[in-house]
Design an enzyme around this catalytic site. Structure first.
Site, mmCIF file in Angstrom:
data_model
loop_
_atom_site.group_PDB
_atom_site.id
_atom_site.type_symbol
_atom_site.label_atom_id
_atom_site.label_comp_id
_atom_site.label_asym_id
_atom_site.label_seq_id
_atom_site.Cartn_x
_atom_site.Cartn_y
_atom_site.Cartn_z
ATOM 1 N N GLU A 1 0.783 -1.151 -0.081
ATOM 2 C CA GLU A 1 -0.060 -0.047 0.040
ATOM 3 C C GLU A 1 0.930 1.299 0.163
ATOM 4 O O GLU A 1 0.540 2.245 -0.516
ATOM 5 C CB GLU A 1 -0.887 0.045 1.434
ATOM 6 N N HIS B 1 2.091 1.967 -3.522
ATOM 7 C CA HIS B 1 1.232 2.431 -4.277
ATOM 8 C C HIS B 1 1.149 4.026 -4.377
ATOM 9 O O HIS B 1 0.500 4.497 -5.360
ATOM 10 C CB HIS B 1 -0.297 2.121 -3.804
#
Length: 878
Positions: free
Chosen positions: A302, A305
């Site tokens: 995450e 990202h």
């Protein structure tokens, strides 16, 4: 079903008619409802006709008011439909204000704004923002957001949103507010907000340019002692991305919130990541080594990202793998650098083979960049993620480390703040390398798992070795014909002592030091000269392409590679190929009622491995692990569930009995000294020790059972306790029921540990398991509305217990269909994932095919079926 069956096509993509530049949201949260006021600064897109209407998406909303440039609109000035709000006449630039009301407390889909454990939170990917307000809810509309949240201060002291906190204050009637600004344009699917009674765990990271970033993890108070590993993982990921790709974090703070009710693993919302609590919370007594590694990987994923997904996002949902495949590859590389690289590679390939290859071979097969979909939530698949990551890995292999880094930098520079496509990414790699990658892009557009056929021939007089390679991809739904792919083939030749031979190939010399060849045609020949003896071929090293290899080497050659191959992945692969061949032979013997006998050479090879001193213990454990029943099923034209289970059980028990002293010695020798620590070397020791215990427990005798009971009761960590618990709970021993009861008694207050309790019982290969799972549906700790519980019990039963799920009467299929129908009105996404398990009947016997089809027809007959489940069921029925 007509509205549900609407198919969205990539070829129909058009740029948005209007763009939204600035978004100001005011979200007022109450116990029974939420009020959302949006102010959108909009403009007509270039090329849009002046009379084009503005069409906004919206679902499950109560429209309270609409105003255009400060003037309220009357109902005859707009058109309100079930999933849209249309304003026929707008200007070239305009300000649109919309007020809506919604009910998060009733939102069981966990999509949009919902309640989880008395906290408000959001999930907007892929199309959840339209459940918060009317909007151009598509990834190619990027805007800057300012968000003001208000709520009762005592109940919801923490108010979070994307970006940087700019203002807080007190309101009348015991309420308060917080205002957040995100300076970076983002699509609506990256919007996030949280309101709750949470505690903050804080730390700081200093970037390489000297900026100080506040790191914050928010959890419920009773979980604050389980966040240290997540925080350490975040700091590792931030430092790794700077060092490996030169990417530095860009906001003043980075926040993570742990949520108990979550459909996925986590969500990369800009600056405010919402996580399934499974991937945040860890303590030695509650989390296994696999949990610790998984947390580190998902935290990294995450965070990565932020650049590959947030700063550069995908133009449309057909390009989903642009961000997900690329970021999975990045998190795989990150994890490989933190733990054992060979072990990580093997784990990734096992997931690909056990889950993605069957998807490629079933009714839901689709390209990494699909041509169409009915419901985008159904395309968050292992094909998009894991096969997508393999495509990125192939580019990394073809270009090498430095050129790949340059290509990624060029891609991010060219498309920063914009929405891009997979073609844009490949084009950046082509520009920095000067290579023609047009053929390579077929990996994105063709579904199915390619097959690589290999034939080798040695000429002792000419001292040449001729390697013939042929590729073919089988037909998949909607794609009967396939074109040849651009395949990187890493290989090596070993002499009789297991040493590497130099590769001399005048016609196509591999890149120095890499032994990498590229296959582009349907058939190609590689001829090596100066080969002094019959070589042993090590093909597709490190699994250099996601395909199946058909190579007719004999057992002796596999045994040789299993012992000597210098490539760790291919050494493991040789053992798996040999074991698969032997196990499938046992399957045939079982079906024909012939006596079962395991090849003594394989038993001896495993014994030699157990005698090895030192080395990577985690890798050794993988070398000694037999192929799964799911993988063996993939090798059969018609799956024989009972025969596979019987053959694998026999092989495990034979190895256990034949090598019992070695298993016992391995178990004793790998006991950890001192209290639990999560370190790769110690995790490897525990993996090997618990594998030894698993083999011993397969005999189900008194000595092994006492060993498992002692470990179950006396360990200080969940890794060892779970290994012992699984051995006991999966056995037919009388002690199993007491172990199940004791585990629950010990951990009834910890929801995540109880997920393990459910999963272990659901995967027990015992005749009574289905009845046990049915009973557990009524257990107070089980909640059909909680995705983690559904995955732990129902998902584990359907995906991880083939001999019980595929029981010949079809009772497992009927049970799953009942739960899908019950779950679909609550959470269509999770229901659709379960429905996919009923769609893989084509490779089973006619009886099971018919039973699965009956349940699919039963589900399809429901008029109110969600789009998610309808798509899976309709494609499965053909």
């Amino acid at each position: 079903m007509d509205s549900q069956a609407k198919t969205i096509l990539l070829k129909d993509y058009r740029p948005p008619a209007y763009l939204i530049e600035e978004v100001a949201l005011a979200v007022d949260l109450f116990e029974e409802r939420a009020r959302v006021c949006s102010r959108l600064v909009c403009r007509r897109n270039i090329g849009t006709a002046p009379d084009a209407p503005l069409v906004l998406q919206g679902e499950d909303l109560v429209l309270k008011s609409v105003a255009l440039d400060g003037v309220p609109l009357t109902p005859d000035q707009y058109r309100l439909e079930e999933e849209s709000l249309t304003i026929p006449t707008v200007g070239e630039r305009f300000l649109l204000a919309v007020e809506t009301e919604l009910y998060p407390q009733k939102n069981t889909s966990l999509d949009g704004l919902y309640r989880s454990s008395s906290n408000f939170c959001t999930q907007c990917e892929a199309e959840g923002f339209r459940k918060i307000t009317y909007f151009l809810d598509r990834p190619d509309v990027l805007a800057r957001y300012e968000v003001t949240i208000s709520a009762e201060q005592e109940r919801y002291p923490v108010l979070l949103a994307n970006g940087n906190l700019v203002e807080t204050g007190v309101l009348p009637e015991g309420r308060h507010y917080a205002r957040w600004q995100d300076p970076f344009p983002k699509p609506s699917y990256l919007f996030a907000m949280v309101a709750g009674n949470l505690v903050k765990i804080a730390d700081t990271f200093v970037t390489r340019s000297g900026r100080s970033v506040a790191l914050e993890i928010y959890v419920q108070a009773h979980n604050q002692d389980k966040c240290a590993h997540a925080m350490a993982s975040l700091k590792k990921a931030m430092a790794w991305d700077e060092e490996t790709f030169g990417l530095e974090y860009d906001l003043d703070q980075y926040m993570i919130v742990a949520v108990d009710d979550f459909n996925m693993g986590a969500m990369e919302n800009k600056g405010l990541n919402l996580f399934n609590s499974k991937y945040v919370l860890a303590r030695p007594d509650t989390a296994t080594d696999a949990d610790y590694e998984g947390i580190e990987a998902v935290i990294g994923h995450e965070y990565f990202h932020n650049w590959t997904g947030n700063r550069v996002t995908c133009r449309d949902w057909f390009q989903l793998s642009l961000k997900e495949g690329l970021t999975v590859f990045r998190d795989q590389q990150f994890t490989a650098d933190q733990v054992s690289a060979p072990v990580k590679r093997i784990h990734d390939v096992r997931l690909l083979r056990n889950v993605q290859f069957p998807e490629d071979n079933g009714p839901m097969a689709h390209p990494v960049r699909p041509d169409s979909y009915m419901e985008i939530n159904n395309f968050y698949t292992v094909t998009i993620y894991e096969k997508g990551a393999e495509i990125i890995r192939m580019l990394h292999t073809l270009l090498g480390v430095e050129l790949f880094r340059q290509g990624l930098a060029l891609y991010l520079t060219h498309h920063d703040g914009r929405a891009a496509t997979t073609d844009d990414f490949v084009q950046a790699m082509a520009e920095v390398s000067g290579r023609d990658l047009a053929q390579f892009k077929r990996w994105y557009t063709q579904a199915g798992t390619p097959r690589l056929t290999v034939q080798g021939e040695y000429d002792p007089e000419a001292r040449t070795y001729t390697l013939r390679l042929a590729q073919a991809t089988p037909a998949t739904p909607g794609q009967p014909e396939k074109e040849p792919l651009h395949i990187p083939v890493a290989l090596g030749l070993l002499d009789g002592q297991g040493k590497e031979m130099p590769l001399t190939c005048p016609e196509r010399q591999p890149e120095a030091g890499r032994n990498l060849f590229e296959l582009r045609e349907t058939q190609e020949t590689i001829r090596f000269s100066g080969v002094p003896e019959q070589p042993r071929l090590s093909i597709l090293r490190n699994f250099s392409a996601p395909l199946k290899v058909e190579y007719g080497c004999d057992e002796e050659e596999l045994l040789f590679l299993f012992r000597y191959d210098r490539d760790p992945f291919n050494r493991w692969e040789a053992g798996q190929c040999l074991a698969s061949r032997l196990l499938l032979g046992l399957v045939e013997d079982f079906r024909k009622s012939r006596p079962l006998q395991l090849d003594e050479r394989f038993v001896a090879a495993c014994g030699r491995l157990l005698a090895e001193e030192g080395g990577d213990k985690g890798f050794l454990a993988l070398l000694l692990t037999l192929p799964s029943e799911e993988y063996l099923a993939e090798q059969m034209a018609v799956v024989d569930v009972e025969a596979i289970h019987a053959a694998r059980t026999f092989a495990r028990q034979t190895l256990a009995r034949s090598l019992r002293p070695q298993w016992e010695q391995g178990y004793a020798a790998n006991r950890s000294a001192g209290p639990y620590r999560y370190e790769p070397e110690l995790a490897g020791q525990r993996a090997l020790r618990n594998l030894c215990l698993a083999y011993l427990m397969s005999t189900e005798d008194d000595a092994a059972t006492q060993l498992a009971l002692a470990q179950f009761r006396g360990t200080d960590n969940m890794t060892d306790q779970m290994a012992a618990f699984a051995g006991l709970a999966h056995s037919g021993r009388p002690e199993r029921q007491q172990a199940i009861a004791d585990f629950y008694q010990q951990w009834q207050g910890d929801s995540l540990v109880l997920d393990k309790w459910f999963a272990v019982q659901a995967t027990a290969p015992l005749p009574e398991t289905l009845a046990a799972v049915q009973a557990l549906m009524d257990h107070p700790a089980f909640q059909l509305k909680n995705p983690n519980k559904v995955r732990a019990l129902l998902g584990s039963f359907a995906a991880g217990n083939p001999v019980c799920f595929h029981e010949v009467s079809g009772r497992g299929y009927a049970f799953l269909a009942e739960q899908i129908l019950a779950l679909d009105p609550l959470n269509p996404q999770v229901a659709a994932r379960l429905a996919a398990r009923l769609g893989r009947g084509a490779r089973y016997d006619a009886g099971r095919q018919g039973l699965m089809r009956t349940q699919l027809e039963r589900i399809a007959a429901i008029p109110s079926l969600s789009r998610d489940v309808y798509e899976v069921v309709s494609k499965s029925l053909g």
